[in-house]
Design a protein around this motif. Sequence first.
Motif, short mmCIF file in Angstrom:
data_model
loop_
_atom_site.label_atom_id
_atom_site.label_comp_id
_atom_site.label_asym_id
_atom_site.label_seq_id
_atom_site.Cartn_x
_atom_site.Cartn_y
_atom_site.Cartn_z
N ARG A 1 52.91 41.24 -79.57
CA ARG A 1 53.35 40.07 -79.13
C ARG A 1 52.12 39.07 -78.96
O ARG A 1 52.62 38.12 -79.43
CB ARG A 1 54.03 40.35 -77.69
N GLU A 2 51.05 39.52 -78.33
CA GLU A 2 49.89 38.49 -78.23
C GLU A 2 49.65 38.20 -79.74
O GLU A 2 49.02 36.95 -79.83
CB GLU A 2 48.83 39.50 -77.54
N SER A 3 49.52 39.01 -80.61
CA SER A 3 49.18 38.73 -82.16
C SER A 3 50.13 37.53 -82.52
O SER A 3 49.62 36.70 -83.14
CB SER A 3 49.02 40.01 -83.02
N GLN A 4 51.37 37.67 -82.41
CA GLN A 4 52.30 36.87 -82.69
C GLN A 4 52.23 35.45 -82.20
O GLN A 4 52.33 34.40 -83.05
CB GLN A 4 53.64 37.41 -82.75
N PRO B 1 66.53 30.66 -99.05
CA PRO B 1 66.11 31.61 -98.09
C PRO B 1 66.00 30.60 -96.85
O PRO B 1 65.47 29.58 -96.98
CB PRO B 1 64.98 32.21 -98.27
N ALA B 2 66.66 31.03 -95.75
CA ALA B 2 66.55 30.16 -94.46
C ALA B 2 65.04 30.56 -93.92
O ALA B 2 64.72 31.76 -93.57
CB ALA B 2 67.74 30.51 -93.45
N LYS B 3 64.34 29.49 -93.48
CA LYS B 3 63.08 29.68 -92.68
C LYS B 3 63.30 28.94 -91.55
O LYS B 3 63.20 27.76 -91.48
CB LYS B 3 62.03 29.04 -93.57
N VAL B 4 63.17 29.68 -90.35
CA VAL B 4 63.67 29.18 -89.17
C VAL B 4 62.75 29.00 -88.06
O VAL B 4 61.71 29.74 -87.86
CB VAL B 4 64.94 30.00 -88.46
N PHE B 5 62.88 27.88 -87.16
CA PHE B 5 61.98 27.82 -85.97
C PHE B 5 62.93 27.18 -84.82
O PHE B 5 63.73 26.79 -85.04
CB PHE B 5 60.89 26.56 -86.19
N ILE B 6 62.79 27.86 -83.70
CA ILE B 6 63.53 27.67 -82.63
C ILE B 6 62.58 27.15 -81.44
O ILE B 6 61.39 27.33 -81.15
CB ILE B 6 63.93 28.96 -82.00
N PRO C 1 63.81 38.34 -87.39
CA PRO C 1 63.23 39.17 -88.44
C PRO C 1 62.31 38.33 -89.17
O PRO C 1 62.22 37.08 -89.42
CB PRO C 1 64.61 39.71 -89.21
N GLU C 2 61.19 38.96 -89.67
CA GLU C 2 60.04 38.37 -90.49
C GLU C 2 60.40 37.45 -91.62
O GLU C 2 59.89 36.30 -91.35
CB GLU C 2 59.00 39.36 -90.73
N GLU C 3 61.45 37.89 -92.42
CA GLU C 3 61.92 37.11 -93.20
C GLU C 3 62.53 35.73 -92.86
O GLU C 3 62.62 34.82 -93.90
CB GLU C 3 63.20 37.83 -94.42
#
Length: 199
Positions: free
Chosen positions: A42-45, A76-81, A106-108
């Motif tokens: 989590r910290e790395s992400q 492909p959908a590339k999402v930000f929230i 998911p990573e993709e």
Amino acid sequence: MIKNNKRRCTFFFIMTMLLFIFSGCGSSSDEAASSSDPEAIRESQISELENSDLIGNVDAYAAIQGVLVESAAPTPAKVFIIENDESVEEGAGEKYVYSPHYLDLPEELKAKSDAEMNVLVKLRSYYMETGTYSNEGIAYTRYVQITILDRATGTVIHEETMIGSAPFSISEDQSAGDGYVPEYQVLEKILVYFGYAEE
């Protein structure tokens, strides 16, 4: 004397090799442990996200509006929230921050940069007064509005509002009570839209 020296050399050589082997094994097991440690992952992400240009554009993303035109997400959908920061006092204007739900995608699905991001998900959480208690305390219900925008077309391609559980009962000395929307259900709703789960 020569035999003793040879023995000492052999002993030190063996000990050095053993130390080298064990220290190598130790470091690899430490690395393996840290790579499977959820907190370390989590910290790395978070570190990776904070070093991307997505964070710097949150205010601009929050300002994006669009007309509702229900449709499928681009592929492909590339999402930000992003989500509204509920710690900001009422009347000070809404402030948005990145949503931890982004880290659980998911990573993709995850956009890694502003240039790559083509789908924005905006979460707006709020409470509304929905009743009173016998002691005249106020009952609040929590709502989470999910807005999904196609960045290329500038349209809202999906929108729905989740309604929280009924406000909990309160004691006589409490002035308010509220229900809630479980965080995992918010993520599930987002994933369902992108075809990752079934309702």
